[in-house]
Design an enzyme around this catalytic site. Structure first.
Site, PDB file in Angstrom:
ATOM      1  CG  ASP A   8      43.260 -27.430  65.397  1.00 20.03           C
ATOM      2  OD1 ASP A   8      44.683 -28.418  64.565  1.00 20.03           O
ATOM      3  OD2 ASP A   8      43.838 -26.728  65.925  1.00 20.03           O
ATOM      4  CG  ASP A  66      46.483 -25.460  63.162  1.00 19.30           C
ATOM      5  OD1 ASP A  66      46.276 -26.621  62.658  1.00 19.30           O
ATOM      6  OD2 ASP A  66      46.528 -24.905  64.360  1.00 19.30           O
ATOM      7  CG  HIS A 119      49.218 -23.422  69.195  1.00 21.30           C
ATOM      8  ND1 HIS A 119      48.126 -23.618  70.525  1.00 21.30           N
ATOM      9  CD2 HIS A 119      49.227 -24.453  68.478  1.00 21.30           C
ATOM     10  CE1 HIS A 119      48.277 -24.767  69.775  1.00 21.30           C
ATOM     11  NE2 HIS A 119      49.355 -25.374  69.037  1.00 21.30           N
TER      12      HIS A 119
END
Length: 290
Positions: A8, A66, A119
């Site tokens: 990330d 993500d 998240h």
């Protein structure tokens, strides 16, 4: 056997103090960053560092991200960029080229990618996000982040000394290989978040199609007239994170994005329609992210 890792990136201000991080388990993780970088630089560099540190890994590697931008850059767009001499479809240079070329050299057949929702409580993704954000916060405070143990006995490589090239918008617009219409749509969507536009009803009206409507994050259905009567500058700054851009038949573009504000995030989708020589938003919907 497959080793599963999450990667990330994070940037405060985008561009601004930026960080990256990847995480396998408590004994295998790494992080780093820059005083000035973008979120997409962090996303890509997290994957790059992971690939470099696992270069001698015999097992398969599954990388969880993500970021659609990171995954599509590596798995879909890179071959075309490379064939064109690292240029996009319109001849413009590829954004983050230093990192992209390093990723091309580091990729290997036993690496796969999987998108995960950010998240959303995914354990590995949350750990990678925590590392990336902590690295960005460290640079914002004027200190170096904790580099981590790396992958087992493999020592961490030298610092990834990449620089921001051009505007921060260039990174977001690299979400599509063929820029142009999609680039304009992302820029116009972002403009609707600015105080300059939202304080000018005439400017907003020019961006909304005559048949525009919205289903807000509260579930309320808004008409164009209701929106123009009530729109005002946002109380808090909202960051726009592009998740997907798709061309649709009939001069339409679907933009899916995440709006991140203090303490909350909202998944949003907008349909933009070409009206003459300009783009106007035809429909918008927001859903609180849980």
């Amino acid at each position: 056997m497959t080793v599963v890792a999450a990667a990330d990136g994070s940037a405060l201000g985008n561009p601004g103090p930026a960080g990256w991080g990847w995480y396998v388990d408590a004994d295998r993780w790494a992080s780093g960053g820059w005083k000035h970088g973008t979120n997409n630089m962090g996303e890509l560099t997290a994957v790059l560092d992971l690939l470099q540190q696992t270069a001698d890994l015999d097992e398969d590697l599954l990388v969880l991200c993500d970021s659609q931008y990171a995954i599509k850059s590596i798995t879909q767009w890179m071959p075309g960029w490379k064939r064109r001499g690292w240029k996009k479809g319109d001849g413009k240079p590829v954004a983050n080229l230093e990192i992209i070329r390093a990723l091309d050299a580091a990729m290997r057949p036993n690496v796969r990618f999987q998108w995960v929702k950010g998240h959303a409580g995914h354990e590995l993704n949350e750990q990678a996000d925590r590392l990336a954000n902590a690295a960005a916060q460290a640079y914002a405070a004027g200190r170096k982040p904790e580099p981590g143990p790396g992958f087992g006995a493999v020592s961490a490589p030298a610092e990834h000394d990449f620089t921001v090239g051009g505007r921060a918008d260039d990174d977001l617009f690299s979400l599509v290989d063929e820029p142009g219409d999609e680039e304009q749509v992302v820029a116009l969507e972002r403009s609707l978040l600015t105080g300059e536009v939202r304080s000018d009803p005439a400017a907003v009206a020019a961006l909304l199609h005559p048949e525009w409507q919205e289903i807000g994050r509260s579930g309320r259905r808004w008409s164009r007239e209701e929106m123009l009567a009530e729109i005002a500058p946002l109380t808090d700054r909202v960051e726009l994170e592009v998740l997907d851009v798709q061309r649709l038949p009939g001069d339409l573009v679907l933009l899916v994005w995440r709006g991140v504000g203090p303490g909350s995030s909202t998944l949003r989708s907008s349909v933009w329609q070409r009206s003459g020589q300009r783009w106007q938003q035809r429909f918008h919907q927001g859903t609180p992210e849980v």
